[in-house]
Design a protein around this motif. Sequence first.
Motif, PDB file in Angstrom:
ATOM      1  N   TYR A   1       0.832  -1.185   0.097  1.00 54.35           N
ATOM      2  CA  TYR A   1      -0.044   0.047  -0.098  1.00 54.35           C
ATOM      3  C   TYR A   1       0.902   1.170   0.063  1.00 54.35           C
ATOM      4  CZ  TYR A   1      -4.055   2.892   0.889  1.00 54.35           C
ATOM      5  OH  TYR A   1      -4.934   3.729   0.862  1.00 54.35           O
ATOM      6  N   ASN A   2       1.870   1.243   0.706  1.00 54.45           N
ATOM      7  CA  ASN A   2       2.777   2.261   0.830  1.00 54.45           C
ATOM      8  C   ASN A   2       3.585   2.700  -0.446  1.00 54.45           C
ATOM      9  OD1 ASN A   2       2.282   2.622   3.458  1.00 54.45           O
ATOM     10  ND2 ASN A   2       4.399   2.773   4.194  1.00 54.45           N
ATOM     11  N   LEU A   3       3.721   1.616  -1.370  1.00 54.72           N
ATOM     12  CA  LEU A   3       4.708   1.931  -2.380  1.00 54.72           C
ATOM     13  C   LEU A   3       3.461   2.310  -3.698  1.00 54.72           C
ATOM     14  CD1 LEU A   3       6.832  -1.432  -2.643  1.00 54.72           C
ATOM     15  CD2 LEU A   3       7.397   1.045  -2.330  1.00 54.72           C
ATOM     16  N   ASP A   4       2.472   1.826  -3.510  1.00 51.62           N
ATOM     17  CA  ASP A   4       1.259   2.307  -4.428  1.00 51.62           C
ATOM     18  C   ASP A   4       0.726   3.669  -3.995  1.00 51.62           C
ATOM     19  OD1 ASP A   4       1.550   0.063  -5.688  1.00 51.62           O
ATOM     20  OD2 ASP A   4      -0.044  -1.227  -4.642  1.00 51.62           O
ATOM     21  N   HIS A   5       0.838   4.072  -2.986  1.00 53.09           N
ATOM     22  CA  HIS A   5       0.200   5.390  -2.514  1.00 53.09           C
ATOM     23  C   HIS A   5       1.507   6.227  -1.786  1.00 53.09           C
ATOM     24  CE1 HIS A   5      -3.064   2.677  -2.519  1.00 53.09           C
ATOM     25  NE2 HIS A   5      -3.624   3.815  -3.126  1.00 53.09           N
ATOM     26  N   ALA A   6       2.633   6.229  -2.715  1.00 59.95           N
ATOM     27  CA  ALA A   6       3.783   6.845  -2.059  1.00 59.95           C
ATOM     28  C   ALA A   6       3.889   8.545  -1.741  1.00 59.95           C
ATOM     29  CB  ALA A   6       5.061   6.809  -2.930  1.00 59.95           C
ATOM     30  N   ASP A   7       3.096   9.093  -2.624  1.00 61.23           N
ATOM     31  CA  ASP A   7       2.728  10.594  -2.376  1.00 61.23           C
ATOM     32  C   ASP A   7       2.057  10.950  -0.919  1.00 61.23           C
ATOM     33  OD1 ASP A   7       4.265  11.315  -4.387  1.00 61.23           O
ATOM     34  OD2 ASP A   7       2.694  11.996  -5.899  1.00 61.23           O
ATOM     35  N   GLU A   8       0.762  10.006  -0.995  1.00 61.50           N
ATOM     36  CA  GLU A   8      -0.024  10.312   0.243  1.00 61.50           C
ATOM     37  C   GLU A   8       0.685   9.864   1.569  1.00 61.50           C
ATOM     38  OE1 GLU A   8      -0.957   8.914  -2.546  1.00 61.50           O
ATOM     39  OE2 GLU A   8      -2.867   8.724  -3.118  1.00 61.50           O
ATOM     40  N   VAL A   9       1.474   8.753   1.418  1.00 63.86           N
ATOM     41  CA  VAL A   9       2.107   8.301   2.706  1.00 63.86           C
ATOM     42  C   VAL A   9       3.045   9.399   3.095  1.00 63.86           C
ATOM     43  CG1 VAL A   9       3.779   6.823   3.616  1.00 63.86           C
ATOM     44  CG2 VAL A   9       1.725   5.972   2.281  1.00 63.86           C
ATOM     45  N   PHE A  10       3.952   9.983   2.058  1.00 63.93           N
ATOM     46  CA  PHE A  10       5.155  10.844   2.480  1.00 63.93           C
ATOM     47  C   PHE A  10       4.410  12.066   3.090  1.00 63.93           C
ATOM     48  CE2 PHE A  10       7.842  14.312   1.020  1.00 63.93           C
ATOM     49  CZ  PHE A  10       9.211  13.762   1.648  1.00 63.93           C
ATOM     50  N   LEU A  11       3.451  12.521   2.325  1.00 59.76           N
ATOM     51  CA  LEU A  11       2.650  13.654   2.791  1.00 59.76           C
ATOM     52  C   LEU A  11       2.068  13.486   4.219  1.00 59.76           C
ATOM     53  CD1 LEU A  11       2.144  16.316   1.158  1.00 59.76           C
ATOM     54  CD2 LEU A  11       0.065  15.626   0.934  1.00 59.76           C
ATOM     55  N   SER A  12       1.354  12.411   4.429  1.00 61.65           N
ATOM     56  CA  SER A  12       1.030  12.280   5.886  1.00 61.65           C
ATOM     57  C   SER A  12       1.904  12.108   6.937  1.00 61.65           C
ATOM     58  CB  SER A  12       0.125  11.110   5.741  1.00 61.65           C
ATOM     59  OG  SER A  12       0.557   9.803   5.937  1.00 61.65           O
ATOM     60  N   TYR A  13       3.112  11.947   6.474  1.00 64.41           N
ATOM     61  CA  TYR A  13       4.312  12.051   7.718  1.00 64.41           C
ATOM     62  C   TYR A  13       4.807  13.456   7.707  1.00 64.41           C
ATOM     63  CZ  TYR A  13       4.115   7.155   9.206  1.00 64.41           C
ATOM     64  OH  TYR A  13       3.862   6.110   9.725  1.00 64.41           O
ATOM     65  N   MET A  14       5.150  13.932   6.340  1.00 58.14           N
ATOM     66  CA  MET A  14       5.932  15.240   6.434  1.00 58.14           C
ATOM     67  C   MET A  14       5.131  16.397   6.893  1.00 58.14           C
ATOM     68  SD  MET A  14       8.556  13.759   5.440  1.00 58.14           S
ATOM     69  CE  MET A  14       8.558  14.569   7.144  1.00 58.14           C
ATOM     70  N   GLU A  15       3.939  16.502   6.474  1.00 60.02           N
ATOM     71  CA  GLU A  15       3.158  17.760   6.715  1.00 60.02           C
ATOM     72  C   GLU A  15       2.424  17.885   7.818  1.00 60.02           C
ATOM     73  OE1 GLU A  15       4.275  20.196   5.152  1.00 60.02           O
ATOM     74  OE2 GLU A  15       5.152  19.262   3.277  1.00 60.02           O
ATOM     75  N   LEU A  16       2.290  16.847   8.918  1.00 63.67           N
ATOM     76  CA  LEU A  16       1.768  16.860  10.108  1.00 63.67           C
ATOM     77  C   LEU A  16       1.996  18.011  10.854  1.00 63.67           C
ATOM     78  CD1 LEU A  16       1.963  13.214  11.584  1.00 63.67           C
ATOM     79  CD2 LEU A  16      -0.097  14.313  10.726  1.00 63.67           C
ATOM     80  N   ARG A  17       3.272  18.730  10.949  1.00 63.87           N
ATOM     81  CA  ARG A  17       3.643  19.826  11.508  1.00 63.87           C
ATOM     82  C   ARG A  17       2.698  21.157  10.814  1.00 63.87           C
ATOM     83  NH1 ARG A  17       9.602  20.147   9.138  1.00 63.87           N
ATOM     84  NH2 ARG A  17       8.893  20.193   6.993  1.00 63.87           N
ATOM     85  N   ASN A  18       2.384  20.992   9.829  1.00 64.28           N
ATOM     86  CA  ASN A  18       1.590  22.152   9.162  1.00 64.28           C
ATOM     87  C   ASN A  18       0.101  21.941   9.298  1.00 64.28           C
ATOM     88  OD1 ASN A  18       3.729  23.844   7.892  1.00 64.28           O
ATOM     89  ND2 ASN A  18       4.120  22.140   6.567  1.00 64.28           N
ATOM     90  N   LEU A  19      -0.351  20.983  10.171  1.00 59.47           N
ATOM     91  CA  LEU A  19      -1.701  21.167  10.491  1.00 59.47           C
ATOM     92  C   LEU A  19      -1.996  21.714  11.599  1.00 59.47           C
ATOM     93  CD1 LEU A  19      -2.697  17.184   9.950  1.00 59.47           C
ATOM     94  CD2 LEU A  19      -3.090  19.272   8.323  1.00 59.47           C
ATOM     95  N   GLU A  20      -3.108  22.406  11.478  1.00 62.18           N
ATOM     96  CA  GLU A  20      -3.731  23.221  13.140  1.00 62.18           C
ATOM     97  C   GLU A  20      -3.625  22.097  13.994  1.00 62.18           C
ATOM     98  OE1 GLU A  20      -7.100  24.974  11.640  1.00 62.18           O
ATOM     99  OE2 GLU A  20      -6.139  26.542  10.203  1.00 62.18           O
ATOM    100  N   PRO A  21      -3.843  22.449  15.213  1.00 60.62           N
ATOM    101  CA  PRO A  21      -3.904  21.452  16.162  1.00 60.62           C
ATOM    102  C   PRO A  21      -5.098  20.420  16.265  1.00 60.62           C
ATOM    103  CG  PRO A  21      -3.387  23.417  17.179  1.00 60.62           C
ATOM    104  CD  PRO A  21      -3.429  23.716  15.570  1.00 60.62           C
TER     105      PRO A  21
END
Lengths: 194, 194
Positions: free
Chosen positions: A95-115
């Motif tokens: 699943y990670n390999l097939d959705h690489a962009d989503e997975v990367f984003l969901s780890y990298m951009e957590l800090r840019n989410l409002e609380p």
Amino acid sequence: MARRTGSSAEVTGPRIRAAALRLFARHGYAAVSMRQIATEVGLQAGALYLYTPDKQTLLFELLRGHMEDLLAAYGTPDGPPEARLRQFVRFHIAYNLDHADEVFLSYMELRNLEPANFAVIESLRRRYEDQLSQILRDGAGLGAFQIADVRLATMAIIAMLNGVNTWYRQSGRLSREEVLALHETMAKSMIGAR
Amino acid sequence: MARRTGSSAEVTGPRIRAAALRLFARHGYAAVSMRQIATEVGLQAGALYLYTPDKQTLLFELLRGHMEDLLAAYGTPDGPPEARLRQFVRFHIAYNLDHADEVFLSYMELRNLEPANFAVIESLRRRYEDQLSQILRDGAGLGAFQIADVRLATMAIIAMLNGVNTWYRQSGRLSREEVLALHETMAKSMIGAR
DNA sequence: GTCTATACGTGGATAGAC
DNA sequence: GTCTATCCACGTATAGAC
């Protein structure tokens, strides 16, 4: 019958999300402008605001959609712990390999989410991690796995599996099946599975 | 004797790098402005350009400095493979926990490096990874480790160890020593060490 | 070595025409 | 549903005074 007018509207929303996903994953949320996203879809910047109230919500909806798709795709397999562990390892990497962009984003951009948005995503992620914890707990209870700390083993296995996305290339030395099989073996050894 | 004038210059450079590191790690490179960094240090934005030619170079120097410090801190231990593996695992986790901002930045902001700068950082990272690969290769050669693919095992172990930084908190359930010991055990089991 | 002032581009978001 | 025009804040970087 599909409507004549407005039929483009049903396709514009998804196209916006797809473009935002690609651009955010590639350059980072903060580095991507609404104008860039609009250009990618063939719109003017103003038109984006018919589909999202703002840029932050656009990011949040991408992450939420990903986590929900992930949970839905996994389901909840049954069977003995060894089989469920095997299934989890293979599902996760594939699943990670097939959705690489989503997975990367969901780890990298957590800090840019409002609380508030951050809390929602973290809770969904925790629900997914708990699927693996349950497998490990069941296996340990049956004596099939030797695990000193289930939560720590959960995090260690997921971290190991996530690592694949940072280096795997389709044209690389190892086939996808080899990567799956080797990680299955390592995951089992890690927790002393028979 | 320290100089009277200009003595502040020797301290301003490091303070700028420290502030940039903290802010980049917290908010992301693209989201942080030169004005923010200057404010943090108590300077005007223009003064930063006495210490770095531009923002990109500031990021690059932070990452390069981190990778070089990491390599210098590791050294190259000798001894039997089992002992060296144990040392690598403990060193890696401890160093990562003690330099969380640097480590996070050096993974997250690679995509914001210009190609030439990216190549330098990747080459340093590879040199570090090769330290572990050599340990695994030696152990496999002696029959002490059972490893199907040394490079894949290297990446898997490093990914697992890196995972600690995403969840470990000093006030958490497990002590630092417990985390070190449990990962040492898991790393050994993973590769079938005796 | 640092500040003030500024050039100049681009950011997110909105108003109103079509 | 989309576009054009626009508001206004903020971005990097530089020039020149002190």
